[in-house]
Design a protein around this motif. Sequence first.
Motif, PDB file in Angstrom:
ATOM      1  N   MET A  22       0.827  -1.206   0.000  1.00 52.72           N
ATOM      2  CA  MET A  22       0.000   0.000   0.000  1.00 52.72           C
ATOM      3  C   MET A  22       0.867   1.265   0.000  1.00 52.72           C
ATOM      4  O   MET A  22       0.563   2.233  -0.702  1.00 52.72           O
ATOM      5  N   ARG A  23       1.948   1.250   0.764  1.00 51.57           N
ATOM      6  CA  ARG A  23       2.848   2.401   0.793  1.00 51.57           C
ATOM      7  C   ARG A  23       3.468   2.613  -0.585  1.00 51.57           C
ATOM      8  O   ARG A  23       3.508   3.734  -1.103  1.00 51.57           O
ATOM      9  N   ARG A  24       3.923   1.524  -1.189  1.00 52.19           N
ATOM     10  CA  ARG A  24       4.546   1.612  -2.507  1.00 52.19           C
ATOM     11  C   ARG A  24       3.532   2.061  -3.569  1.00 52.19           C
ATOM     12  O   ARG A  24       3.843   2.868  -4.439  1.00 52.19           O
ATOM     13  N   SER A  25       2.320   1.562  -3.466  1.00 51.22           N
ATOM     14  CA  SER A  25       1.274   1.951  -4.397  1.00 51.22           C
ATOM     15  C   SER A  25       0.982   3.444  -4.294  1.00 51.22           C
ATOM     16  O   SER A  25       0.816   4.126  -5.303  1.00 51.22           O
ATOM     17  N   PHE A  26       0.937   3.935  -3.075  1.00 51.54           N
ATOM     18  CA  PHE A  26       0.685   5.365  -2.858  1.00 51.54           C
ATOM     19  C   PHE A  26       1.803   6.205  -3.459  1.00 51.54           C
ATOM     20  O   PHE A  26       1.555   7.227  -4.103  1.00 51.54           O
ATOM     21  N   GLU A  27       3.050   5.759  -3.275  1.00 51.08           N
ATOM     22  CA  GLU A  27       4.184   6.509  -3.822  1.00 51.08           C
ATOM     23  C   GLU A  27       4.174   6.513  -5.349  1.00 51.08           C
ATOM     24  O   GLU A  27       4.498   7.523  -5.974  1.00 51.08           O
ATOM     25  N   ALA A  29       1.563   6.248  -7.282  1.00 48.26           N
ATOM     26  CA  ALA A  29       0.344   6.830  -7.847  1.00 48.26           C
ATOM     27  C   ALA A  29       0.608   8.174  -8.524  1.00 48.26           C
ATOM     28  O   ALA A  29      -0.047   8.517  -9.508  1.00 48.26           O
ATOM     29  N   LYS A  33       0.544   5.535 -12.705  1.00 47.29           N
ATOM     30  CA  LYS A  33      -0.760   5.081 -12.241  1.00 47.29           C
ATOM     31  C   LYS A  33      -1.044   3.606 -12.549  1.00 47.29           C
ATOM     32  O   LYS A  33      -1.545   2.892 -11.678  1.00 47.29           O
ATOM     33  N   SER A  36       0.775   1.486 -10.083  1.00 48.53           N
ATOM     34  CA  SER A  36       0.167   1.708  -8.770  1.00 48.53           C
ATOM     35  C   SER A  36      -1.099   0.879  -8.630  1.00 48.53           C
ATOM     36  O   SER A  36      -1.341   0.281  -7.574  1.00 48.53           O
ATOM     37  N   ASP A  37      -1.889   0.818  -9.673  1.00 46.25           N
ATOM     38  CA  ASP A  37      -3.127   0.021  -9.646  1.00 46.25           C
ATOM     39  C   ASP A  37      -2.841  -1.464  -9.474  1.00 46.25           C
ATOM     40  O   ASP A  37      -3.552  -2.161  -8.757  1.00 46.25           O
ATOM     41  N   ASN A  40      -1.898  -2.010  -5.913  1.00 47.86           N
ATOM     42  CA  ASN A  40      -3.085  -1.854  -5.080  1.00 47.86           C
ATOM     43  C   ASN A  40      -3.962  -3.110  -5.153  1.00 47.86           C
ATOM     44  O   ASN A  40      -4.498  -3.555  -4.139  1.00 47.86           O
TER      45      ASN A  40
END
Length: 61
Positions: A22-27, A29, A33, A36-37, A40
């Motif tokens: 989740m942290r990596r996905s947020f970074e 994003a 994108k 990130s998806d 996620n």
Amino acid sequence: MFRLFEPRSTLERLREKYSFLMRRSFELALVDKPRSDVLNDKACKILEEIRRMERNQERTA
């Protein structure tokens, strides 16, 4: 004191992996994108597994 040599439970490992994804996905994003998806989605699958394991523990307790 430190838990260097103590074994971690599967649930603890999944929680750490979920948090990392989740942290990596947020970074990512803000930059990429689609990647990130993907991260996620992986994190959401892990969260489902965590919830399933927690429900099973509640039933057995």
